[in-house]
Scaffold this active site. Structure first.
Site, PDB file in Angstrom:
ATOM      1  N   GLU A  40      87.945  80.127  39.777  1.00 54.19           N
ATOM      2  CA  GLU A  40      86.838  79.210  39.483  1.00 54.19           C
ATOM      3  C   GLU A  40      86.507  78.372  40.718  1.00 54.19           C
ATOM      4  O   GLU A  40      87.384  78.000  41.487  1.00 54.19           O
ATOM      5  CB  GLU A  40      87.239  78.304  38.318  1.00 54.19           C
ATOM      6  CG  GLU A  40      86.135  77.359  37.860  1.00 54.19           C
ATOM      7  CD  GLU A  40      86.579  76.453  36.721  1.00 54.19           C
ATOM      8  OE1 GLU A  40      85.704  75.919  36.018  1.00 54.19           O
ATOM      9  OE2 GLU A  40      87.801  76.268  36.532  1.00 54.19           O
ATOM     10  N   LYS A 111      79.331  78.998  32.153  1.00 54.11           N
ATOM     11  CA  LYS A 111      80.442  78.476  31.365  1.00 54.11           C
ATOM     12  C   LYS A 111      79.956  77.668  30.170  1.00 54.11           C
ATOM     13  O   LYS A 111      79.184  76.726  30.302  1.00 54.11           O
ATOM     14  CB  LYS A 111      81.329  77.610  32.269  1.00 54.11           C
ATOM     15  CG  LYS A 111      82.601  77.098  31.621  1.00 54.11           C
ATOM     16  CD  LYS A 111      83.404  76.292  32.648  1.00 54.11           C
ATOM     17  CE  LYS A 111      84.686  75.742  32.080  1.00 54.11           C
ATOM     18  NZ  LYS A 111      85.396  74.901  33.085  1.00 54.11           N
ATOM     19  N   CYS A 152      87.817  79.553  32.829  1.00 57.07           N
ATOM     20  CA  CYS A 152      88.788  78.474  32.684  1.00 57.07           C
ATOM     21  C   CYS A 152      88.904  77.910  31.261  1.00 57.07           C
ATOM     22  O   CYS A 152      89.539  78.522  30.412  1.00 57.07           O
ATOM     23  CB  CYS A 152      88.472  77.364  33.690  1.00 57.07           C
ATOM     24  SG  CYS A 152      89.850  76.211  33.985  1.00 57.07           S
TER      25      CYS A 152
END
Length: 265
Positions: A40, A111, A152
Site C-alpha cells: 500500500e 479502497k 489493507c
C-alpha cells in the site's frame, strides 16, 4: 506460475521509493515471478495533510512508470496502492492498479474501507479525513488466474472477499500498511482466514518499519495458499518473497472441500 510480494519501508521521497521498488520488482521478475505485488502507498508516504498535494491522476507519473516496468519485464504487476487525485475534491482515493504484461491498466480498485482508529499511546489514524472511499468491488480475469483487488483495512471485512470470490476470484491481492499493534494481534490470522474461507491464494505485501507519521508498521508480508498454509513469509526489512501459484491445487482444494458451493447465505 510464480508470484512475488514486495515488502517496503516507503517514505516521503517519491524518487527514492520508486528506485527501491524498481530494484525489488526486477529482482522478483528475475526470480521467475509472473505476478508481482507491491505494498500500500508504496510510492509516497508523507505527513498527514499532505496527501492531496502529492496525489496523482491516473494515468499519471507513477501509473505510467508502473506500466513501463510491467511492459519491459513482461509481468502482471499489481502496483500496491497510490493516492489518486480527484478533480474538485480535497480528498483523494487510495487506489490499487493492476497492469498486464503489455503495460495496460486492466484493473483499478479504490479502497472501500478507511482506517479510522484510535489506540491510545500507539496509533491515531483517520484515513477518512484525507481519503474518499470507493464503492466498487473489482475482479479481473487474466491469463494467470482471476485476481480480486483490495487494500489493507479491507482485510477485516470478509463480505468484500466473498463478493470477490463469487465473481470468480482465485487470487486475492491485499497490499497493506498494517500498523504494528493491530498487525501483531491479527495480521496472520486475518490473511489466513481470507485464504481458507474463500479457498484462494492470498498475496499480502506489507509496509515495514516506522511510518512518516511516527507509528510502526508490522511487516510480516505473506503468501498463503487456498488451504491456509503460509507458503512464503517475509522477515524484517525491505525484501521480496515468492511462491508457486498452482491452479490445479486450488481446484483440488475446492473440489475436495466444496464449501463455496455449500454456502447458503
Amino acid at each position: 506460475m510464480r508470484a512475488a510480494a514486495i515488502q517496503m519501508s516507503s517514505g516521503p521521497d517519491r524518487g527514492a521509493n520508486l528506485e527501491r521498488a524498481e530494484a525489488l520488482v526486477r529482482h522478483a521478475a528475475s526470480d521467475g515471478a509472473g505476478l508481482v505485488v507491491l505494498p500500500e502507498v508504496f510510492n509516497w508516504r508523507g505527513p498527514r495533510g499532505a496527501e492531496a498535494e502529492f496525489a496523482e491522476p491516473v494515468p499519471g507519473p507513477t501509473s505510467e512508470w508502473l506500466s513501463a516496468l510491467a511492459r519491459e519485464l513482461g509481468v502482471h504487476l499489481q502496483g500496491g496502492s497510490i493516492t489518486e487525485r480527484i478533480d474538485g475534491e480535497r480528498r483523494c482515493y487510495n487506489t490499487a492498479l493492476l497492469f498486464a504484461p503489455s503495460g495496460e491498466i486492466i484493473g483499478r480498485y479504490r479502497k472501500i474501507h478507511l482506517f479510522d482508529v484510535e489506540i491510545p499511546g500507539q496509533v491515531s489514524a483517520r484515513e477518512s479525513e484525507a481519503r474518499k472511499p470507493g464503492d466498487e468491488a473489482v475482479v479481473v480475469p487474466t491469463a494467470i488466474g482471476v485476481i480480486g483487488l483490495s487494500v489493507c483495512y479491507d482485510l477485516r471485512f470478509p463480505e468484500l472477499y466473498r463478493r470477490l470470490v463469487r465473481a470468480g476470484a482465485e487470487i486475492l491481492c491485499i497490499p497493506s500498511a498494517f500498523t504494528f499493534p493491530t498487525g501483531a494481534a491479527h495480521w496472520e490470522s486475518l490473511v489466513r482466514a481470507r485464504a481458507i474461507e474463500n479457498q484462494c491464494y492470498v498475496i499480502a505485501p506489507d509496509q515495514w518499519g516506522t511510518s512518516p507519521n511516527g507509528y510502526r508498521d508490522y511487516g510480516g508480508s505473506m503468501i498463503v495458499d487456498p488451504w491456509g498454509t503460509v507458503v512464503a513469509r517475509a522477515s524484517e526489512g525491505e525484501c521480496v518473497i515468492s511462491a508457486e501459484i498452482r491452479m490445479d491445487y486450488l481446484q483440488r482444494v475446492r473440489s475436495e472441500l466444496p464449501a463455496l458451493r455449500h454456502a447458503r447465505l
